[in-house]
Write a protein that holds these residues in place. Structure first.
Motif, mmCIF file in Angstrom:
data_model
loop_
_atom_site.group_PDB
_atom_site.id
_atom_site.type_symbol
_atom_site.label_atom_id
_atom_site.label_comp_id
_atom_site.label_asym_id
_atom_site.label_seq_id
_atom_site.Cartn_x
_atom_site.Cartn_y
_atom_site.Cartn_z
ATOM 1 N N LEU A 11 87.998 36.582 70.334
ATOM 2 C CA LEU A 11 88.058 35.202 70.819
ATOM 3 C C LEU A 11 89.455 34.607 70.657
ATOM 4 O O LEU A 11 89.890 33.812 71.489
ATOM 5 N N ILE A 12 90.158 34.991 69.593
ATOM 6 C CA ILE A 12 91.522 34.503 69.377
ATOM 7 C C ILE A 12 92.422 34.915 70.540
ATOM 8 O O ILE A 12 93.347 34.197 70.916
ATOM 9 N N ASP A 13 92.150 36.048 71.133
ATOM 10 C CA ASP A 13 92.913 36.510 72.288
ATOM 11 C C ASP A 13 92.330 35.988 73.602
ATOM 12 O O ASP A 13 93.066 35.620 74.512
ATOM 13 N N PHE A 14 91.013 35.932 73.700
ATOM 14 C CA PHE A 14 90.339 35.605 74.953
ATOM 15 C C PHE A 14 90.506 34.149 75.369
ATOM 16 O O PHE A 14 90.805 33.857 76.534
ATOM 17 N N ARG A 15 90.303 33.218 74.456
ATOM 18 C CA ARG A 15 90.352 31.790 74.824
ATOM 19 C C ARG A 15 91.739 31.361 75.336
ATOM 20 O O ARG A 15 91.818 30.706 76.377
ATOM 21 N N PRO A 16 92.845 31.709 74.665
ATOM 22 C CA PRO A 16 94.146 31.345 75.229
ATOM 23 C C PRO A 16 94.437 32.042 76.562
ATOM 24 O O PRO A 16 95.111 31.481 77.423
#
Length: 95
Positions: free
Chosen positions: A18-23
Motif C-alpha cells: 500500500l505504501i507503494d500503491f497509493r502514491p
C-alpha cells in the motif's frame, strides 16, 4: 484467517504494498489532471493519499504507536518519508 493471521498479513505484506500503491494511484490521477487542466483528478489523488494516511494509522498499534511519525530521520520534506506525497499534494492544493 484468524485475527492474528490477518494482522500479520496486513503488517508484513499488505501495508508495504500500500505504501507503494497509493502514491502510484495518486501520480496517475495527477498526470490526468495535468493533461486535462482540471483539478478534479487532483482531488481524487488526494483521496488516495488520505486513504494511505488512514491505513498508516491502522499499522500503528501498541507498541508501535507513532511508528511512522516524522522524526529527525523521517523528516517531512524527504522523499523517502511515507507522508511525502500527501504533504506535497496538500501544499499544492492549498496554494
Amino acid at each position: 484467517m484468524t485475527e492474528e493471521q490477518a494482522r500479520f498479513f496486513y503488517d508484513n505484506a499488505m501495508y508495504g504494498m500500500l505504501i507503494d500503491f497509493r502514491p502510484t494511484q495518486a501520480a496517475v490521477l495527477a498526470w490526468e489532471a495535468a493533461e486535462s487542466g482540471s483539478e478534479v483528478p487532483l482531488l481524487k489523488a488526494m483521496d488516495k493519499l488520505e486513504l494511505l494516511e488512514q491505513e498508516t494509522l491502522k499499522a500503528e498499534f501498541y507498541p508501535f504507536e507513532n511508528w511512522y511519525r516524522e522524526t529527525w530521520i523521517r523528516r517531512r520534506p524527504r522523499f523517502y518519508n511515507i507522508h511525502y506525497s500527501y504533504h506535497k499534494l496538500r501544499a499544492y492544493l492549498e496554494r
